[in-house]
Write a protein that holds these residues in place. Structure first.
Motif, PDB file in Angstrom:
ATOM      1  N   SER A  42       0.465   2.191   8.927  1.00  0.00           N
ATOM      2  CA  SER A  42      -0.079   1.694   7.642  1.00  0.00           C
ATOM      3  C   SER A  42      -1.626   2.380   7.607  1.00  0.00           C
ATOM      4  CB  SER A  42      -0.315   0.258   7.563  1.00  0.00           C
ATOM      5  OG  SER A  42      -1.104  -0.229   6.584  1.00  0.00           O
ATOM      6  N   LEU A  43      -2.234   2.181   8.807  1.00  0.00           N
ATOM      7  CA  LEU A  43      -3.639   2.914   8.732  1.00  0.00           C
ATOM      8  C   LEU A  43      -3.485   4.339   8.786  1.00  0.00           C
ATOM      9  CD1 LEU A  43      -5.230   0.780  11.778  1.00  0.00           C
ATOM     10  CD2 LEU A  43      -5.735   0.699   9.103  1.00  0.00           C
ATOM     11  N   GLN A  46      -2.585   5.361   5.254  1.00  0.00           N
ATOM     12  CA  GLN A  46      -3.401   4.808   4.505  1.00  0.00           C
ATOM     13  C   GLN A  46      -2.720   3.983   3.249  1.00  0.00           C
ATOM     14  OE1 GLN A  46      -6.375   7.684   3.131  1.00  0.00           O
ATOM     15  NE2 GLN A  46      -7.063   7.862   5.091  1.00  0.00           N
ATOM     16  N   ALA A  48      -1.188   0.412   2.777  1.00  0.00           N
ATOM     17  CA  ALA A  48      -1.160  -1.118   3.038  1.00  0.00           C
ATOM     18  C   ALA A  48       0.296  -1.670   2.777  1.00  0.00           C
ATOM     19  CB  ALA A  48      -2.072  -1.873   2.498  1.00  0.00           C
TER      20      ALA A  48
END
Length: 101
Positions: A42-43, A46, A48
């Motif tokens: 997710s990070l 980018q 969520a």
């Protein structure tokens, strides 16, 4: 009515008793690794929206272990916050060799 634990230190021995089955512990471990991978993905991406998978992979593997191998009800149903913390403490204890998996 479930026992009222005054601290996580009181709860954790009970939590470990509910995870005696090795396959159940292994499924918990896999679920925890997948949760971490979802967070990192997710990070990295980018995006969520990937975080919505966390309960599915985390609890999906853990609850499969309880219902089919441990043959008990997950502690999450009675002690959700201590149980969540217990998952990560047990994960750490497996990584460090304190608990066999």
């Amino acid at each position: 009515m479930p026992p009222a634990y005054q601290s996580f230190g009181e709860f954790y021995p009970y939590y470990l008793k509910e995870h005696r089955n090795r396959t159940c512990r292994r499924l918990h471990f896999v679920g925890s690794v997948l949760v971490l991978l979802v967070i990192f993905w997710s990070l990295f991406s980018q995006n969520a929206w990937w975080l919505l998978l966390m309960p599915l992979v985390g609890y999906g593997f853990a609850w499969t272990g309880h219902f089919f191998f441990e043959k008990n009800r997950p502690a999450t149903f009675k002690h959700p916050w201590y149980s969540l913390l217990g998952d990560w403490v047990m994960f750490r204890d497996m990584l460090t060799g304190r608990i066999k998996f």
